[in-house]
Design an enzyme around this catalytic site. Structure first.
Site, PDB file in Angstrom:
ATOM      1  N   HIS A  12      48.019  42.182  14.461  1.00  0.00           N
ATOM      2  CA  HIS A  12      46.600  42.258  14.826  1.00  0.00           C
ATOM      3  C   HIS A  12      45.979  40.859  14.886  1.00  0.00           C
ATOM      4  O   HIS A  12      45.386  40.476  15.906  1.00  0.00           O
ATOM      5  CB  HIS A  12      45.864  43.128  13.793  1.00  0.00           C
ATOM      6  N   GLU A  13      46.114  40.112  13.809  1.00  0.00           N
ATOM      7  CA  GLU A  13      45.515  38.774  13.775  1.00  0.00           C
ATOM      8  C   GLU A  13      46.190  37.836  14.768  1.00  0.00           C
ATOM      9  O   GLU A  13      45.545  36.961  15.354  1.00  0.00           O
ATOM     10  CB  GLU A  13      45.576  38.198  12.357  1.00  0.00           C
ATOM     11  N   HIS A  44      44.549  38.186  18.070  1.00  0.00           N
ATOM     12  CA  HIS A  44      43.346  37.346  18.158  1.00  0.00           C
ATOM     13  C   HIS A  44      43.732  35.901  18.457  1.00  0.00           C
ATOM     14  O   HIS A  44      43.085  35.221  19.262  1.00  0.00           O
ATOM     15  CB  HIS A  44      42.583  37.376  16.831  1.00  0.00           C
ATOM     16  N   HIS A  83      44.490  35.211  21.999  1.00  0.00           N
ATOM     17  CA  HIS A  83      43.231  35.132  22.755  1.00  0.00           C
ATOM     18  C   HIS A  83      42.679  33.706  22.677  1.00  0.00           C
ATOM     19  O   HIS A  83      42.157  33.174  23.664  1.00  0.00           O
ATOM     20  CB  HIS A  83      42.235  36.128  22.154  1.00  0.00           C
TER      21      HIS A  83
END
Length: 694
Positions: free
Chosen positions: A481-482, A485, A488
């Protein structure tokens, strides 16, 4: 002995101009903050006193041409506030208390400067021949000033100053209180019989914590790598209750760390700020710049999810309850009363039920999720999708020995980013997991693409004296999940830093992160890194099948939990009148339609709900479910073409990951996906059949 120079005032002279953590002293921060404010004010004076007609170049973007110019205030603020979450101490906390009102006052001075706003307004009214990205920046700049009170009269501006300065202090106090409460509690065990049911990994970690704290026996904390295994495996129901109540009553006690009045005040401050700016509620103010647009659409999403998932969640609950009652059935002719399943029983019996249905246990998986292998797997996934590579560079300074720093290279071999990874809990670190940046991406005046420095901070299982860090499947998902990010941030490719990377609307920012979680249960991905840490044997197919089969175990319950948080958030921030209710009672009523289990009178989520009180998700917690609809829809395209399909990945990179906030998020999404998302892919992934309307 050479004289110390403030490292914020000179070129860093480090690889890729990374932060020289090893040279920064506590006293450097305040000096740099004050000088940064002075430079800011000097630059603003130059802008507003410019005799030339206001233009995009001389008003909106920085016209400073000096060699080596940088924004000092941004530079020091980024480092200080990142470390305040990841590596703080009493001195840092005290300095934050001192600087917060000064920084908020300065921010207000800028946003409420009438001469500066007039120049921006003139550019906004009369601009010509701007690129779409320049137009987006101009609109954001103008709207940012308006939403910060630029159109208010003098009395309104003064009131806004008071409200924002008070709110900034209270959010800081909220976070500091929560960290102190979390770290203050320990469950100390010296009787080995009280460890019954706990796996070796939990025992070893607790023994190590005891040694670190100079105690005998075993010490359990409220950090998730300690708390979660205890609640899942301990057969000591009384101790589970003690741990549960400690965690779920944090910041409710009659002490200096109580957050109840702080929460009430923050709710009212935000409502008054919104109403001062012409909105009926704080949610109206926030949702003006969100994909959801208004609270009606948020409630429609939450209600749709409740209607779709609640019937299955009720069945899940009944199944759990039946198992509990079977084990707690009073013996024949016994006078002992029938006991009721309580919240501290949920994780314990969920584990038992999962074992019964799937013969699957997170401890079975841990040996295959050794941290260094997981890192290789996650980096390898990025390589297969996008062709990028990671190389640890020990010459890049870090702020704690736990932190690893990597150089990231693009598929053509060119330098792409710096990636910091901070994996384990420690005393001065907030709980949870997050991604942040020490430098955002932008293109400078010479045309050079300045690449980002991104950081992922987590609280994963620590290594012990006998074992390396062995993660749960849930922790692998957190890492993914992190890392989503961080991709991105790393793939950002825009002209302006304020539009790059994760600088997008809040209900779009979770798409790249939640998208990556899909890979955690994909056999093709697990095959690339899940090897037994002792034998080197790959994770067996049969175990992978059990993971896949159990993917939706308690999925409806988990969905309702997230929905309940969204309902609570919206209940607070759709208030139109002064909020004076009892926080604990209000909370229980606000999320009631999404709660299936017993609500206890003393527990309270609000006072530790950092996302909506101190973390930027106020009136925005629904974003996680909103983005889940997007991520399921997006991943369905990969499932169709192949989960490692590079053409689809390149499209995701080009249309989503690299664009930042340069266009409306739905425009970006439709360009990637070919249409708007629906809830159907999410329901299919979770095995939920939508009820037909009568």
């Amino acid at each position: 002995m050479s004289e110390h120079k403030n490292p914020f005032f000179e070129p860093y002279g480090t690889p890729h101009d990374t932060v020289p953590f090893d040279r920064i002293r506590l006293e450097d921060y305040e000096e740099a903050f004050m000088e940064g404010i002075r430079r800011d004010n000097e630059q603003i004076e130059k802008t507003i006193n410019n005799p030339e007609k206001p233009t995009f170049d001389n008003t909106i973007i920085n016209t400073e041409e000096d060699e080596g110019y940088y924004d000092l205030l941004s530079r020091v603020s980024t480092v200080f506030f990142n470390l305040l979450s990841a590596e703080t101490n009493d001195e840092m906390d005290a300095l934050a208390q001192k600087m917060q009102p000064i920084l908020t006052q300065h921010s207000n001075d800028v946003r409420l400067n009438p001469r500066l706003f007039e120049r921006i307004r003139q550019v906004h009214l009369h601009h010509r021949r701007l690129t779409p990205e320049e137009k987006r920046l101009l609109d954001n700049c103008y709207e940012g000033f308006v939403r910060s009170g630029a159109l208010l009269d003098d009395a309104g501006k003064e009131r806004l100053r008071q409200l924002t300065e008070e709110a900034s202090m209270l959010t800081l106090q909220f976070s500091q209180n929560l960290l102190k409460e979390n770290k203050a509690y320990t469950l100390d065990i010296t009787d080995e019989e009280q460890l019954d049911g706990l796996p070796d990994t939990a025992r070893d970690a607790a023994a190590q914590t005891a040694r670190e704290q100079g105690k005998q026996g075993w010490v359990f904390t409220l950090d998730m790598p300690s708390y979660s295994p205890f609640m899942t495996y301990s057969t000591q129901r009384a101790l589970r209750k003690q741990m549960y109540m400690a965690r779920n009553t944090e910041c409710t006690h009659d002490n200096a760390e109580n957050n109840i009045d702080i929460c009430k005040r923050l709710i009212n401050l935000r409502r008054e700020i919104a109403q001062l700016l012409g909105y009926k509620t704080y949610a109206d103010y926030v949702l003006r710049h969100r994909m959801a647009s208004n609270s009606r659409n948020v409630y429609r999403l939450l209600d749709d999810l409740i209607n779709a998932y609640k019937p299955t969640a009720i069945k899940e609950r009944e199944e759990l309850k039946a198992l509990y009652e079977k084990e707690h059935k009073p013996k024949a002719k016994s006078q002992e009363p029938k006991t009721k399943m309580m919240p501290w029983d949920t994780a314990f019996y969920s584990h038992k039920l999962q074992m019964k249905k799937y013969n699957l246990d997170q401890e079975m998986l841990r040996p295959y999720f050794e941290l260094s292998n997981v890192i290789k797997g996650v980096f390898g996934l990025a390589n297969r999708l996008y062709g990028i590579t990671f190389k640890e560079n020990k010459d890049i300074p870090v702020y704690h020995p736990d932190v690893k720093a990597y150089e990231v290279f693009d598929k053509d071999g060119s330098y792409l980013a710096v990636f910091y990874a901070d994996f384990h809990p420690r005393k001065g670190k907030q709980g949870g997991a997050w991604m942040t940046e020490y430098q955002g991406q932008y293109i400078d005046k010479k045309g050079e693409n300045v690449r980002p420095h991104v950081s992922v901070v987590m609280n994963l299982t620590k290594p012990t004296a006998d074992k390396p860090a062995l993660l749960t499947l849930g922790e692998v998902e957190t890492f993914l999940h992190e890392f989503g990010h961080s991709l991105h941030g790393m793939f950002a490719n825009t002209r302006f830093e304020s539009l790059s990377g994760t600088n997008v609307w809040w209900d779009f920012v979770e798409l790249p992160s939640q998208f990556m979680e899909n890979y955690a249960v994909e056999k093709e991905f697990l095959r690339t890194f899940a090897f037994h840490y002792q034998t080197g044997e790959p994770i067996p197919d049969e175990l992978i099948q059990r993971i896949v089969k159990s993917r939706n175990f308690m999925a409806a319950t988990a969905c309702l939990r997230q929905v309940s948080f969204g309902l609570l958030d919206m209940a607070y921030y759709t208030q139109r009148e002064e909020f004076a209710d009892d926080i604990i009672a209000f909370e229980k009523k606000a999320w009631k339609k999404a709660i299936l289990g017993t609500q206890l009178p003393d527990t309270c989520m609000t006072v530790q709900f950092s996302h909506i009180m101190a973390g930027g998700y106020a009136a925005g917690y629904y974003s996680y479910k909103w983005a889940e609809v997007l991520d399921a829809d997006a991943f369905s395209l990969f499932k169709r073409h192949g989960i490692f399909d590079q053409q689809t990945a390149q499209s995701f990179r080009d249309n989503i990951l690299s664009k930042g906030g340069t266009e409306h998020p739905m425009t970006l999404y439709k360009r990637f996906r070919g249409g708007e998302p629906t809830i159907d892919a999410l329901l299919k992934r979770n095995g939920i059949t939508r009820r037909k309307k009568q």
